[in-house]
Design an enzyme around this catalytic site. Structure first.
Site, short mmCIF file in Angstrom:
data_model
loop_
_atom_site.label_atom_id
_atom_site.label_comp_id
_atom_site.label_asym_id
_atom_site.label_seq_id
_atom_site.Cartn_x
_atom_site.Cartn_y
_atom_site.Cartn_z
N HIS A 478 13.48 5.58 0.66
CA HIS A 478 12.72 5.39 1.90
C HIS A 478 11.27 5.70 1.77
CE1 HIS A 478 11.83 4.51 6.39
NE2 HIS A 478 10.89 5.36 6.09
N GLU A 479 10.86 6.95 1.42
CA GLU A 479 9.44 7.24 1.17
C GLU A 479 8.88 6.78 0.02
OE1 GLU A 479 7.95 8.65 3.84
OE2 GLU A 479 9.89 9.30 4.95
N HIS A 482 7.30 3.14 1.03
CA HIS A 482 6.01 3.60 1.39
C HIS A 482 5.11 3.61 0.32
CE1 HIS A 482 6.95 3.56 5.86
NE2 HIS A 482 7.83 4.61 5.79
N HIS A 485 4.09 0.76 -1.37
CA HIS A 485 3.06 -0.03 -0.41
C HIS A 485 1.66 0.38 -0.57
CE1 HIS A 485 2.67 -1.77 3.96
NE2 HIS A 485 2.39 -2.70 3.05
ZN ZN Z 1 9.10 5.30 7.33
#
Ligand code: ZN
Length: 686
Positions: A478-479, A482, A485
């Site tokens: 998940h991290e 990010h 991104h």
């Molecule tokens: Zn998040």
């Protein structure tokens, strides 16, 4: 370099490898002075832009604003990194000073009339300025930011707005403090084995610790902290105690007297409605949603109601299973909210008999990190190379150069995985430096993204590999989603770089990335037993995956009812009695009596402790709709790494940041708007 900031050059002018700061020269005692100097420098830049002699142009106003405050961003990046990931008493004391200073600084800028006049005149002429799509977005975001803070209002309305904001800030703080006070003041002290029936050791330890804190040494206390009350409701065999504790838990903020939040809620809703109308919106939800992907309350309600119907159906089936289990135990009462967690846990143990301990040996941190990098390589053609000659802000932090297919460095990634007392809990991504292509005053031409991830995994003892739970492994993906991104960002202007997108879009790159953790090709290669090197057995993996949709009806009903009440509050205008609105919404939904909202109004902190998630609690589900739908784009091709889909994903999601409207860019990736079907399948609701 101006002379005042020269003193703090180690904080503001980074000349380490790949543009990193030289962390070894960063001294805590320099922050206060560096902030003052950088704030002053930013003020001077803003004044120069606002008071410029020439007519406003995009370059002398918007571009100038975009590159202003470079020193302030650097000092802030270093400071907030430390405050979160490696704090100490000095940093904490400074934090209390800096936070209000920063908020005053930015509200002064948003009140700068001369500056707004220049931006407003550019906005009026936007069609004739020959701007690119990205430039138009950047201009729009600056302009809207001012308008949404009241820049277009007459003086008296501006004053009223300021008064409303101030009162709202006070109410938000009071709301949170009241919940906390109710949580702290309630406890139930247990001492006999009969009272502790079913309570497992880990929970006994926690309850013993809580009793000690309350001066009841040797006894066991149920408190309203989530880490105690939830497992107590799950494991305790004492239905009477579960009921008593449950009722205390759900009445936080509604116990009468000083800490009762019901009037606070009423006043908050009144003021929010007034604020929205002052700014020209029909209601507060319309105001909040105006700069999101969802855009309107109707779009949000459509999604939530569609999900609600399926969720409540599914919850009904789950309830029937629980009721059957209760009858087997010889109890013939209806399933009540204080029964649900307890019997759901018993059912889970029967249906999916595996433990976290069986999984962990297969989930080595180093291997899962390799898997993370491998997925990025297969999708986006990038590689991560660890560099060992960089000293970061803590010895545990690892630094990687991210290279493209030609070996060119496109980003720097720092990974800070292990828990320590100086780190706050949770996991997050942030950046020291955002990607952009503008020429800065320092002469630098554009900038590489310098991104970091912070997690709180347990540090292994010397010589042992770090092993993760499945949740930890998901968090890592998940991290890193990010982080991608930020790292794949390819825009011109810093304010729309990477994660500079709306709240209901920002979790797409991260939640989507989680899907690749459980892709079979990845697990077969990277989920290897740390002693034998064997891959995780398929039967175990299948059970783990099947367990993910267990109790989905309950979870979705709890969540969706809260989200719908949030929307009702913020679309109905002034409400006489908020609790009546809550009952009204729940009654019209047909809320099952075996469950309650995840957050009842008097302690619904997401929407009343500050307005962060007001008319916004839906956004968790919105993001889930997006990530499930986006992953289906790969699944439909039968190849989770389909290169064409991956290219579209990079071009329209991971690299564009906020430079394009979220709906537009999603459609460019997917060819259509997302439908909630994939999310409902993922949750097991259909
Ligand atoms: Zn998040």
């Amino acid at each position: 370099m101006t002379s005042t900031t020269a003193l703090y050059a180690s904080l503001t002018h980074w000349d380490g490898k790949n543009g990193l700061p030289r962390f070894e020269n960063v001294r805590d005692e320099d922050f206060a002075g560096a902030f003052d100097a950088a704030l002053g420098a930013h003020d001077a830049e803003i004044d120069a832009i606002a008071q410029a002699g020439e007519d406003p142009s995009f370059a002398n106003t918007i571009t100038a604003l975009e590159i202003a405050g470079d020193e302030l961003s650097r000092v802030s990046a270093l400071f907030w990194n430390k405050a979160g990931a490696h704090t100490n008493a000095a940093i904490q004391a400074l934090e209390r000073e800096i936070a209000p200073k920063m908020s005053r600084h930015y509200s002064r800028i948003s009140m700068n009339e001369a500056l707004f006049r220049r931006i407003d005149s550019l906005w009026e002429q936007r069609e004739t300025l020959g701007l690119s799509g990205e430039e138009l977005r950047v201009l729009e975001r600056h302009w809207k930011g001012f308008v949404r803070s009241g820049a277009k209002l007459p003086k008296d309305s501006q004053e009223r707005l300021a008064a409303i904001n101030e009162e709202l800030a006070g109410l938000g703080a009071k709301f949170g403090q009241n919940v906390l006070a109710d949580e702290k003041s309630w406890k139930l002290v247990l001492s006999t084995e009969e009272e502790l029936a079913g309570v497992p050791d880990f929970l006994r330890d926690a309850m013993k610790g809580a009793a000690r804190e309350h001066g009841d040494d040797g006894a066991y206390a149920i408190t309203l902290s989530r880490s105690i009350i939830e497992p107590f409701l799950t494991f305790s065999e004492r239905r009477d105690l579960r009921e008593q504790a449950f009722k205390a838990w759900v009445s936080r903020g509604a116990n009468g007297g000083e800490t009762d939040n019901r009037d606070t809620v009423k006043r908050t809703l009144e003021l929010r409605d007034e604020k929205a109308k002052l700014l020209g919106y029909a209601n507060f939800a319309a105001y909040k949603l105006d700069n999101t992907m969802a855009k309107t309350p109707e779009a949000v309600n459509d999604l939530l109601k569609r999900v609600w119907t399926k969720a409540v159906e599914r919850a009904g089936e789950e309830e029937a299973e629980l009721a059957a289990l209760m009858r087997e135990e010889g109890s013939n009462h209806d399933v009540m909210p204080w029964d649900w967690r307890h019997y759901a846990e018993k059912l889970r143990a029967i249906k999916f008999n595996f433990s976290e301990a069986e999984l962990k040996p297969y989930l080595q941190l180093d291997k899962i990190l390799e898997a993370c990098f491998e997925v990025a390589h297969r999708l986006f053609g990038i590689r991560a190379l660890e560099v060992t000659d960089v000293i970061a802000y803590h010895p545990d932090v690892r630094t990687f150069e991210i290279q493209d297919g030609n070996g060119k460095i496109v980003a720097v990634f720092l990974a800070d995985f292990f828990a320590r007392p100086s780190k706050r809990s949770g996991a997050w991504m942030s950046s020291f430096q955002s990607q952009h292509k503008l020429r800065l005053k320092s002469g630098r031409e554009g900038e590489l993204p310098i991104i970091y991830n912070v997690c709180n995994f347990a540090k292994p003892s010397q010589g042992k590999p770090a092993l993760l739970s499945l949740d930890d492994a998901r968090t890592l993906f998940h991290e890193f989603g990010h982080a991608l991104h930020g790292m794949l960002s390819n825009v011109t202007y810093p304010s729309v770089s990477g994660t500079g997108v709306s709240r209901d879009f920002v979790e797409l790159p991260s939640q989507l990335y989680e899907h690749w953790l459980t892709v079979p090709q990845i697990l077969e290669t990277y989920a290897l037993h740390y002693e034998t090197g064997e891959p995780m057995p398929k039967a175990l993996l299948d059970k783990v995956l099947a367990a993910q949709t267990f109790n989905a009806g309950f979870n979705t009903v709890e969540y969706t009812s809260s989200a719908l009440v949030d929307m009702a509050f913020h679309t109905r205008g002034v409400v006489e009695d908020p609790m009546a609105v809550q009952s009204d919404v729940l009654a019209s939904l047909g809320m099952p009596k075996s469950m309650v909202m995840r957050h009842a109004t008097p302690h619904f902190q997401h929407i009343f402790s500050g307005d962060g998630y007001s008319a916004g609690y839906y956004s968790y589900m919105w993001s889930e709709v997006l990530d499930a739908d986006a992953f289906e784009a790969f699944e439909e091709t039968g190849n989770p790494f389909n290169p064409d889909v991956a290219r579209r994903l990079r071009d329209n999601v991971y690299s564009v940041g906020g430079s394009v409207d979220a709906e537009e860019t999603y459609k460019a990736f997917r060819g259509k708007m997302p439908s909630p079907d994939a999310m409902m399948r993922k949750r097991g609701l259909v």
